[in-house]
Every structure is written in C-alpha cells, then in structure tokens.
Write an enzyme that holds these catalytic residues in place. Structure first.
Site, PDB file in Angstrom:
ATOM      1  N   ASP A   1       2.225   8.929   1.423  1.00  0.00           N
ATOM      2  CA  ASP A   1       1.473   7.674   1.429  1.00  0.00           C
ATOM      3  C   ASP A   1       1.854   6.858   0.208  1.00  0.00           C
ATOM      4  O   ASP A   1       1.873   7.380  -0.927  1.00  0.00           O
ATOM      5  CB  ASP A   1      -0.029   7.962   1.410  1.00  0.00           C
ATOM      6  CG  ASP A   1      -0.841   6.687   1.290  1.00  0.00           C
ATOM      7  OD1 ASP A   1      -0.863   5.920   2.268  1.00  0.00           O
ATOM      8  OD2 ASP A   1      -1.419   6.454   0.210  1.00  0.00           O
TER       9      ASP A   1
ATOM     10  N   ILE B   1       5.677  -4.822  -3.688  1.00  0.00           N
ATOM     11  CA  ILE B   1       5.567  -6.166  -4.265  1.00  0.00           C
ATOM     12  C   ILE B   1       4.106  -6.513  -4.555  1.00  0.00           C
ATOM     13  O   ILE B   1       3.796  -7.201  -5.529  1.00  0.00           O
ATOM     14  CB  ILE B   1       6.224  -7.222  -3.349  1.00  0.00           C
ATOM     15  CG1 ILE B   1       6.389  -8.549  -4.106  1.00  0.00           C
ATOM     16  CG2 ILE B   1       5.440  -7.427  -2.067  1.00  0.00           C
ATOM     17  CD1 ILE B   1       7.259  -9.552  -3.395  1.00  0.00           C
ATOM     18  N   GLY B   2       3.178  -5.997  -3.743  1.00  0.00           N
ATOM     19  CA  GLY B   2       1.762  -6.231  -4.011  1.00  0.00           C
ATOM     20  C   GLY B   2       1.323  -5.568  -5.304  1.00  0.00           C
ATOM     21  O   GLY B   2       0.607  -6.167  -6.123  1.00  0.00           O
TER      22      GLY B   2
ATOM     23  N   ARG C   1      -3.562  -0.366   8.285  1.00  0.00           N
ATOM     24  CA  ARG C   1      -2.578  -0.830   9.256  1.00  0.00           C
ATOM     25  C   ARG C   1      -1.678   0.274   9.763  1.00  0.00           C
ATOM     26  O   ARG C   1      -1.057   0.150  10.820  1.00  0.00           O
ATOM     27  CB  ARG C   1      -1.707  -1.933   8.629  1.00  0.00           C
ATOM     28  CG  ARG C   1      -2.488  -3.174   8.275  1.00  0.00           C
ATOM     29  CD  ARG C   1      -1.590  -4.195   7.608  1.00  0.00           C
ATOM     30  NE  ARG C   1      -2.401  -5.285   7.052  1.00  0.00           N
ATOM     31  CZ  ARG C   1      -1.945  -6.150   6.173  1.00  0.00           C
ATOM     32  NH1 ARG C   1      -0.717  -6.068   5.746  1.00  0.00           N
ATOM     33  NH2 ARG C   1      -2.722  -7.115   5.727  1.00  0.00           N
TER      34      ARG C   1
ATOM     35  N   GLY D   1     -13.964   1.317   0.140  1.00  0.00           N
ATOM     36  CA  GLY D   1     -12.863   1.403   1.092  1.00  0.00           C
ATOM     37  C   GLY D   1     -13.115   2.326   2.262  1.00  0.00           C
ATOM     38  O   GLY D   1     -12.341   2.335   3.221  1.00  0.00           O
TER      39      GLY D   1
ATOM     40  N   SER E   1      -5.053  -2.694  -1.659  1.00  0.00           N
ATOM     41  CA  SER E   1      -4.747  -2.083  -2.954  1.00  0.00           C
ATOM     42  C   SER E   1      -5.202  -2.977  -4.098  1.00  0.00           C
ATOM     43  O   SER E   1      -5.655  -2.476  -5.135  1.00  0.00           O
ATOM     44  CB  SER E   1      -3.243  -1.795  -3.074  1.00  0.00           C
ATOM     45  OG  SER E   1      -2.487  -2.987  -3.113  1.00  0.00           O
TER      46      SER E   1
ATOM     47  N   HIS F   1       1.606  -8.847  10.647  1.00  0.00           N
ATOM     48  CA  HIS F   1       2.057  -8.551   9.296  1.00  0.00           C
ATOM     49  C   HIS F   1       3.346  -7.750   9.314  1.00  0.00           C
ATOM     50  O   HIS F   1       3.722  -7.152   8.312  1.00  0.00           O
ATOM     51  CB  HIS F   1       0.983  -7.773   8.524  1.00  0.00           C
ATOM     52  CG  HIS F   1      -0.287  -8.524   8.383  1.00  0.00           C
ATOM     53  ND1 HIS F   1      -1.304  -8.437   9.298  1.00  0.00           N
ATOM     54  CD2 HIS F   1      -0.697  -9.407   7.438  1.00  0.00           C
ATOM     55  CE1 HIS F   1      -2.298  -9.222   8.922  1.00  0.00           C
ATOM     56  NE2 HIS F   1      -1.954  -9.821   7.814  1.00  0.00           N
TER      57      HIS F   1
ATOM     58  N   HIS G   1       3.620  -2.907  -0.090  1.00  0.00           N
ATOM     59  CA  HIS G   1       2.892  -2.205  -1.151  1.00  0.00           C
ATOM     60  C   HIS G   1       3.577  -2.382  -2.507  1.00  0.00           C
ATOM     61  O   HIS G   1       2.902  -2.599  -3.523  1.00  0.00           O
ATOM     62  CB  HIS G   1       2.765  -0.711  -0.834  1.00  0.00           C
ATOM     63  CG  HIS G   1       1.960   0.040  -1.851  1.00  0.00           C
ATOM     64  ND1 HIS G   1       0.599  -0.099  -1.961  1.00  0.00           N
ATOM     65  CD2 HIS G   1       2.328   0.915  -2.828  1.00  0.00           C
ATOM     66  CE1 HIS G   1       0.152   0.671  -2.951  1.00  0.00           C
ATOM     67  NE2 HIS G   1       1.184   1.289  -3.489  1.00  0.00           N
TER      68      HIS G   1
END
Length: 594
Positions: free
Chosen positions: A554, A401-402, A541, A484, A443, A217, A399
C-alpha cells in the site's frame, strides 16, 4: 499527454488563476477556489460544490447564475481541503445556509464533512449531499458506496435551481437527494490520462481494447473488451443503464429523462454526436422520451479518451429544475437575467494566523520538528515516482505527487512559523493545515490531522518529553481511524501506523529513550508496510480493483514507513544538542528538544 505547464506542482493554482482571468464577469478567486462574481439575493441557500482539478468544466466552470454559488478546487485528482471548502462556503453564503455537494470519494467525504462541522460550529447552517451515480462502482445493494461521475451535473443543477426558486435549506437538500436517487451513469475508456510532468499515463488500455466502468480519476476499469463500433458502444451504455431503474420508476416506457453523453477529455465532439445518434434512437425505441439532452464535455478526466452516459429520470419537479436557465463559464441554458456584479471588497478576506507566545524550551523542540519535516520532504522527493507507481497499480497514481505537495507546503509553513518564534504546538498545527490545504485528498486530510494531533500533545509552553510524543502519536492514530474509518488489515496507512504507535508506546513505557523507542517503532512500521502486499484493499479508490493490488504494498503505508525511518537521524542528532539554558541533554531524559 499534457504538454503545456511550468512546475507540475503549480499547475492547478496557475490553471485556476488563468480560468478566473478569462471569466471575471462570472467568477472571482477566493482562498480555496472560486465564487460567483454576481450578487445573490440575501437569504438564498448557497450551493458549494467541489473536488479535484482535472475535470473541467467541473468544478469551477459551472459556478454562475443558475448553478453553483462557489466551487472548492483541489489539486489534480485530489479533493480540496476542509479549510478550502470552508473558505469558499463563507465567501459564497448569503444567510440562507449552505449545501455542500461533491462526488462520493473518500478524500472528498473526509474534507467536506470536516468543513460542514466547522461551518455549523461557526453558525452557518450547512448540509451535504454526495453524488453516487456510477453504477459500475458498487452493486445496487451498496449504492451508498458508489462514486460520483458525470451525474454530478444533474444533482448540482437541480439543487441550484431549487435555491434560485427560493427553497429553504431543508428543501434544497431534499431536491438534491432526490435528483441523486434518480441519476445513473456508466462509462468506458480507450486510454488513460497523463498528469502534467508525468511521462506515463496513470493506467493503460491495450491497443484495440476498451476499459469498462472506469472512474474519472484514472482508476482502471472493472472489465475490458474489444473496442466496439459507435452503435455497439451506444447499445452497451443504454442497456447497462436501462437494466437498473431508480426506485419510483416502474418501467422505462413513458418515462422522461435528461440525458448526458459526456466526453472524458480526448474523444472529439464529432465522435460523441455519432454515438449520441444511436443512444437517442435506442432510448426512443425503449419508449423513453428525452428532455434537453447534453452532448459534450461536462465532467472530464484530464486527457483520458473515454465516454460516459448519464440518464436523469425526471418527474415534474425535477424536469422544471433540469430545464431552468443557467449562465456559467462552461454551461449555459435558457435565458438568465443579468445580475449585478459584486464589489471585490464584499468578499470575505482571510487574515494571517497569529503566532501565540511560547517558551524557549518549546521553541527548541520546534527546531527539531522543523528538521524532522525537512527530512520528511527529502525522503518523499527521493521516492515520489515510486510512490506514484505503487499507487497506480490499483488506484489513481497521485500518491507521490500529493505527498510531495503536502510535505513541501508543510515544511514551508513550519519554517515560517519557527522563524516567527512559534513553539512546537503552533509549528505543527500550521504545518498540518498547510499540508491538508496543499495536498488535499485522503492523505492530505490524514497527515494534516496527524501533525495537528502531535502538536497538541507537545504544546507551546514546556519542553515536551518522550511520553508527550507517544501520547501525540496515539492521538493521531485515534483521530485517523475515527475520521478515515480504516482498520488494520484493510490495506491503508493504518496498517503501518498502528504497529508503529503500539511499539513506540510500549518502548517508552519500558523506559527506552526517544531515539531507541522511535527506531524500534520505525522498524515495526516498515515491516508492517511490506506485509500489506499480501492484503486486499477494502477502502478508497483501490477497493473496486482489489485483486490487482495483490503483491504490491500500500502506497500510504509504504510512505509512512519511509518517513518515520527518515526521522531517526534527526532524533539522533538532537540527542546531543545544547539546550537554550546552556546545559546538555539527551533523549534518555524527557526533553524532545534534546
């Protein structure tokens, strides 16, 4: 870099549509991914694989006879949502149960596990096997934490062949687990990969240097060396893998192995063959007999320049499965008898969600929810590049674009639901489902869960109050931490979410109105997010690259702080609005719609 695209946010969907159009004899499009277009005998175990897009031919390219029955395909480098996995599995299953198999990444584990639970609850026996072949991602003592890279293929191939041979679900799971235990991979990269629309790669490698042990990734490597010759690279790959023999393999001499020399996107086939020449010679010199080697692109990382080597340590049963025939868009082996094409009408079709009845008070609250989601989208759009930059320091850089994909999908679903007369509960549930489906990844799963949790607390029947909001937020925290497995101090969104929730509940309990309570809690969340710069990641990751993240906040905690702060003006405006009955109410009363 990626040159051919339209809207980057639509790239994965348009890619899947084009892939299906080019391979109609082997795959069909369903919600969430693709399934075989050929008929599978009734009672056969269905192998459903999946993960983020950007790894072609994984995952859709290996759907077909002799391999997967379906593939759930997420956005670029983001796991498919639980709903997508469930949808593909329902379309692929033939009454013999379902095996879900995927690379061992946090988002994939969350979504596939949730899908497994839903499928079992629906009466479809379902099991899971996560692939853990990458020896560089965790030590042997913690091999359950290792990620799945090109070794995905050996596990998928073995499980599929067992299903084709008529094995039942328990036996297919046994074979997949055994294949995973017998598979080891190791990789290197010479440059990073660049996602559609991005101007910079997710990570860079200095000119003349090579990253060692990176993931698929775009995660940075765990070491860096000068670029070797082809023969020197072969020595590094072979020696690293021979240093760790799987349990049950006493020595390499006399062993039979399946071999995959995998290109990660930009290394040409000719280069791979030069490296394989030395790989084969060194394995043979070590007394290892090679069986049906594969040299080419099997699991890529978009346009990354890199190579990985996989050794699949065979026994008699696994060797039969490794050699079995397969016919898919991107992978063919041996001879496979042509199967009958399915009629499109036989595929399971999804129906649109029904909008339950709601009260005027709940619809008024839903209008505030929609406005809050609009504000959420705006703040994410304004910060999408910065969120990606923060995430790329020790993660994969997706993160921003997600979050953008998920937020935009959520607000579209929320507007449609509100326009159809939905109350707050239904608006938030449909928005949460849309967020999880569109964003995928960890996320996506967590934000989808959060929106649904708050929606459940608000309901569709009455005007929800500030205590209902606090209860819903607490339910979201409980669900996220349970689902999570993250705790405070592990450098995740939880580090901002918990202080926000604790502060909100305390302020509400002390009698503060919703605006004041939310404002104070948003400040606590933003402060806590900033403090994550001093933490080391222990989840996801970024964990293998913990030291690189020191001094950087973060991304998940930071985006959470931005979002809850952006919602404050929405609540302030709502505090003076007119209720449906004509009366004026404020947040000093209980009504959230006010």
């Amino acid at each position: 870099m990626t040159r051919l695209f339209n809207d980057p946010a639509d790239f994965a969907d348009e890619m899947i549509d084009g892939f299906v159009a080019a391979n109609r004899n082997q795959v069909r499009r369903v919600t969430g991914g693709v399934v075989r277009s050929t008929r599978t005998p009734e009672g056969t175990v269905a192998l459903v694989i999946g993960g983020g897009s950007g790894h072609y031919p994984a995952f859709g390219g290996i759907v077909g006879q002799g391999l997967a029955h379906g593939a759930a395909m997420g956005n670029l480098f983001a796991s498919p949502s639980a709903h997508q996995v469930e949808s593909v599995a329902k379309a692929a299953q033939r009454g013999g149960g379902v095996l879900l198999s995927y690379g061992n990444y946090a988002g994939d584990v969350l979504h596939f596990t949730q899908a497994q639970d839903a499928l079992n609850a629906a009466g479809i026996p379902t099991r899971s096997v996560a692939v853990t072949d990458d020896i560089s991602s965790a030590p042997l003592a913690e091999k359950h934490k290792r990620r799945g890279i090109a070794g995905d293929l050996t596990v998928f191939k073995s499980a599929a062949a067992a299903a084709e041979a008529g094995y039942d679900l328990d036996e297919v799971v046994r074979v997949a687990t055994h294949a995973n235990e017998r598979t080891r991979s190791f990789g290197v990269a010479f440059s990073g990969c660049t996602l559609p629309g991005a101007t910079e790669p997710l990570f860079t490698v200095p000119e003349g240097r090579m990253a060692v042990g990176m993931g698929i990734h775009g995660e940075p490597g765990i070491d860096e060396t000068d670029v070797p010759t082809a023969d020197e690279l072969a020595t590094l790959l072979v020696s690293s893998l021979l240093a760790e023999l799987p349990e049950g393999v006493s020595e390499a001499t006399g062993a039979r192995v399946g071999v995959i020399l995998n290109g990660l996107g930009s290394v040409k086939y000719e280069e791979l063959f030069v490296v394989y020449r030395a790989v084969a010679a060194q394995l043979e010199a070590a007394g290892v007999e090679i069986v049906d080697p594969e040299v080419g692109e099997l699991v890529t990382s978009f346009d990354m320049a890199g190579v990985s080597l996989t050794l699949f340590w065979l026994d008699e049963e696994l060797e039969g499965f490794w050699a079995a025939g397969a016919d898919t868009p991107a992978y063919r082996k041996g001879v496979v008898a042509a199967a009958e094409q399915l009629d499109p009408s036989e595929l399971v079709a999804e129906t649109a969600a029904e909008i339950p009845e709601s009260t005027d008070e709940s619809r008024a609250a839903a209008a505030v929810v929609v406005e809050a989601l609009d504000a959420l989208v705006q703040v994410i759009d304004m910060n999408v590049e910065e969120l990606g930059r923060i995430d790329a320091v020790a993660g994969d850089g997706d993160h921003g674009i997600g979050m953008q994909r998920g937020a935009r999908a959520a607000v579209t679903a929320a507007h449609a639901a509100a326009d159809a007369g939905a109350g707050a509960h239904t608006v938030l549930h449909l928005a949460g489902d849309a967020w999880a489906d569109r964003a995928g990844g960890t996320s996506g799963a967590l934000w989808g869960l959060a929106l649904r949790s708050v929606g459940t607390a608000l309901g569709d029947e009455a005007a929800p109050g500030r205590s209902d909001v606090a209860t819903g937020v607490q339910a979201a925290v409980d669900g996220i931490m349970s689902f999570g497995k993250a705790e405070v101090g592990q450098k995740t969104m939880v580090d901002a979410l918990v202080p926000f929730t604790t502060t909100l509940r305390a302020a509400v309990a002390d009698g503060s109105d919703l605006v004041a309570a939310w404002t104070t809690a948003a400040t606590a969340a933003s402060t806590a997010a900033a403090e994550t710069a001093d933490l080391l990641p222990k989840m996801g990751r970024a964990r293998p690259h913990a030291e690189k993240s020191l001094g950087t906040v973060d991304a998940g905690a930071y985006s959470f702080g931005l979002i809850v702060t952006a919602i404050v003006p929405v609540l302030e405006r709502a505090a003076g609005t007119t209720a449906p009955d004509g009366s004026t109410s404020t947040t000093t009363n209980e009504g959230v719609h006010a």
